[in-house]
Design a protein around this motif. Structure first.
Motif, short mmCIF file in Angstrom:
data_model
loop_
_atom_site.label_atom_id
_atom_site.label_comp_id
_atom_site.label_asym_id
_atom_site.label_seq_id
_atom_site.Cartn_x
_atom_site.Cartn_y
_atom_site.Cartn_z
N PRO A 36 6.28 -5.12 0.74
CA PRO A 36 7.46 -4.35 0.90
C PRO A 36 7.07 -3.42 2.06
CG PRO A 36 6.22 -3.43 -0.84
CD PRO A 36 5.40 -4.69 -0.46
N ILE A 38 5.91 -0.20 3.02
CA ILE A 38 4.60 0.60 2.70
C ILE A 38 4.72 2.00 3.11
CG2 ILE A 38 2.44 1.01 2.07
CD1 ILE A 38 2.14 -1.97 1.76
N ARG A 39 4.83 3.09 2.44
CA ARG A 39 4.65 4.39 3.25
C ARG A 39 3.36 4.52 3.05
NH1 ARG A 39 7.24 10.05 0.61
NH2 ARG A 39 7.07 11.45 2.43
N GLU A 56 2.24 3.55 -2.24
CA GLU A 56 3.66 4.11 -2.42
C GLU A 56 4.55 3.28 -1.24
OE1 GLU A 56 3.59 8.21 -1.99
OE2 GLU A 56 2.08 8.63 -3.73
N CYS A 57 5.87 3.02 -1.79
CA CYS A 57 6.86 2.52 -0.75
C CYS A 57 7.60 3.53 -0.31
CB CYS A 57 7.79 1.49 -1.69
SG CYS A 57 7.00 -0.01 -2.28
N GLU A 58 8.44 3.09 0.77
CA GLU A 58 9.34 4.11 1.49
C GLU A 58 10.64 4.26 0.29
OE1 GLU A 58 9.31 5.64 4.07
OE2 GLU A 58 7.73 4.64 5.09
N GLY A 60 10.50 5.42 -2.69
CA GLY A 60 9.85 4.92 -3.93
C GLY A 60 9.65 6.07 -4.99
N ASP A 83 3.27 -7.54 -7.91
CA ASP A 83 2.91 -6.27 -8.51
C ASP A 83 2.14 -6.47 -9.98
OD1 ASP A 83 4.13 -4.94 -6.48
OD2 ASP A 83 5.99 -4.54 -7.38
#
Length: 334
Positions: A36, A38-39, A56-58, A60, A83
């Motif tokens: 995904p 990804i932040r 952590e995702c954007e 999220g 996941d």
């Protein structure tokens, strides 16, 4: 003429002694599940040919996700799983999973926000053990937040971790004994008596079961400390100049105003690997970091200037690392 040649040779050899070694960095081709947006990748570690990474995702909202990936170093590929810990209905067994390797080599997970311990079955499923690093029945030396980081199993039901006091208090290297439900302190982790809160002392701790030693690297200070299991300082290493500005602590994004030093640590049974920046976050697009290889008695063995920015590293073996660039995984041959 002879004297001139001797002086020139001497200067050449001195320059070679301080020269940085070169590396080979290869971008790994991703297969399996797609990634995904990804932040941040917050943690990476390798067990055998398996990379475990937390991110952590954007957009999220602070939830962290854990995946595993099989590294094929011969073909420069990485096969990524779905996941881990995801249940039917889209719920997760833990919203802040942190992986660690047990004393028998198995992958375990602890919830960083509630200290619940899980085993992993069928590669991605979390199974409750009904054990907690700490809960309301745990004897603690002083009030502790339930947030834990840098968790290592030393033997069955015994752990080393970083624990914090609540409300921005102090941080400590600590031991947890599940058989007696007791947590003890090893040593407070702080750069100076003037800086007591964990915030200006943020960093990363690793632990060697072989040497029974801990290593902590400060994010905002150019120091790495190696400690014995009782908290006695074995060696303090300085990798740069002091740059921290205490007045920036009043800023919500104070890290952006400060030079970041060691942004990640990883290790093998023989060596410590420090990913050292020495520049601000805003400069990451135009500057590259250095990897230091350090022995567990605190001697710098080698250092390597990298050819691209990396935010996280995990040791694959003594001479290779897996790195995360913010977009891609790399195999780094040292």
């Amino acid at each position: 003429m002879k004297i001139f040649l001797i002086m020139a040779l001497s200067l050449f050899l001195t320059g070679c002694a301080h020269a940085q070694s070169t590396t080979s960095m290869v971008k790994l081709k991703i297969s399996g599940e797609s990634l995904p947006a990804i932040r941040h990748v917050t943690d990476m570690k390798v067990s055998g040919d398996t990379l475990l990474f937390v991110f952590e995702c954007e957009n999220g909202y602070g939830q962290r996700f854990l995946r595993r990936a099989i590294i094929d170093s011969a073909n420069n590929t990485i096969n990524i799983s779905p996941d881990m810990g995801k249940r039917e209905g889209g719920y997760y067994a833990s919203y802040m999973p942190y992986p660690f390797i047990s004393d028998n080599g198995a992958i375990h997970v602890v919830g960083q926000d509630d200290c619940e311990i899980f085993t992993v079955e069928n590669d991605t499923a979390f199974v409750r053990t009904r054990q907690y690093l700490m809960n309301s029945n745990t004897t603690v030396p002083f009030p502790l937040s339930q947030y834990v980081q840098d968790v290592y199993m030393t033997k069955h039901d015994r752990y080393i971790l970083i624990g914090r006091e609540p409300n921005g208090g102090r941080q400590y290297a600590m031991t947890a004994d599940l058989t007696t439900s007791k947590i003890d302190t090893i040593r407070q982790i702080n750069i100076s008596p003037e800086l007591q809160s964990w915030i200006p002392n943020a960093g990363k701790m690793i632990y060697s079961n072989k040497y029974k030693r801990l290593c902590f690297a400060y994010l905002l200070h150019p120091l790495i400390e190696i400690l014995d299991i009782d908290g006695n300082l074995i060696k303090s290493l300085r990798l740069g100049n002091d740059t921290f500005k205490p007045e920036t602590l009043d800023e919500a994004d104070f890290e952006n105003f400060n030079v970041l030093h060691t942004v990640d640590l990883t290790f093998t049974s023989n060596y410590i690997y420090a990913l050292y920046w020495g520049f601000k976050y805003a400069e990451a697009s135009s500057t590259t970091p250095t990897v230091y290889i350090i022995s567990w008695d605190g001697k710098i063995i080698e250092h390597y200037k990298l050819s691209t920015i990396l935010y996280r590293i995990a040791a694959f073996d003594d001479s290779s690392l897996i790195g995360w660039s913010g977009k891609d995984f790399y195999l780094i041959q040292l």
